[in-house]
Enzyme design. Structure first.
Site, PDB file in Angstrom:
ATOM      1  N   ALA A 299       0.852  -1.192   0.000  1.00  0.00           N
ATOM      2  CA  ALA A 299       0.000   0.000   0.000  1.00  0.00           C
ATOM      3  C   ALA A 299       0.881   1.233   0.000  1.00  0.00           C
ATOM      4  O   ALA A 299       2.091   1.154   0.216  1.00  0.00           O
ATOM      5  CB  ALA A 299      -0.906  -0.004   1.230  1.00  0.00           C
ATOM      6  N   ASP A 300       0.255   2.354  -0.235  1.00  0.00           N
ATOM      7  CA  ASP A 300       0.965   3.624  -0.179  1.00  0.00           C
ATOM      8  C   ASP A 300      -0.007   4.660   0.355  1.00  0.00           C
ATOM      9  O   ASP A 300      -1.210   4.587   0.108  1.00  0.00           O
ATOM     10  CB  ASP A 300       1.477   4.025  -1.566  1.00  0.00           C
ATOM     11  CG  ASP A 300       2.446   5.195  -1.508  1.00  0.00           C
ATOM     12  OD1 ASP A 300       3.259   5.249  -0.564  1.00  0.00           O
ATOM     13  OD2 ASP A 300       2.389   6.053  -2.387  1.00  0.00           O
TER      14      ASP A 300
END
Length: 87
Positions: A69-70
């Site tokens: 994820a970011d």
């Protein structure tokens, strides 16, 4: 035997979420350089960063699930990544 899920992040918050949900996982940060959003929307930037992280770990861990994820924010048209410090 290794767990089937790899978290491609060193984020303590993401680790806590998975632990609290009862998920068995291994932490293996990708170390991929993150894009800064130049010429891309916020959504395009975070999706591409997550894709790159997941792909890098998946290449070295065939047959295992990879979660990447970011997180970035956008304020007044400018995209910000992770803060360098709390200040």
């Amino acid at each position: 035997m290794a767990t089937s899920l790899i978290l491609a992040s060193a984020s303590p918050a993401r680790q806590a979420l998975l632990r609290d949900a009862g998920v068995d996982f291994e932490v293996l940060p990708s170390g991929v350089s993150e894009l800064r959003g130049r010429g891309r929307s916020l959504a395009e930037t975070v999706l591409e960063n997550a894709r790159r992280k997941a792909a890098q770990i998946a290449r070295s861990s065939p047959g295992r699930w990879v979660l990447a994820a970011d997180t970035m924010i956008e304020f007044e048209g400018r995209i910000y990544g992770k803060p360098k410090d709390r200040g």
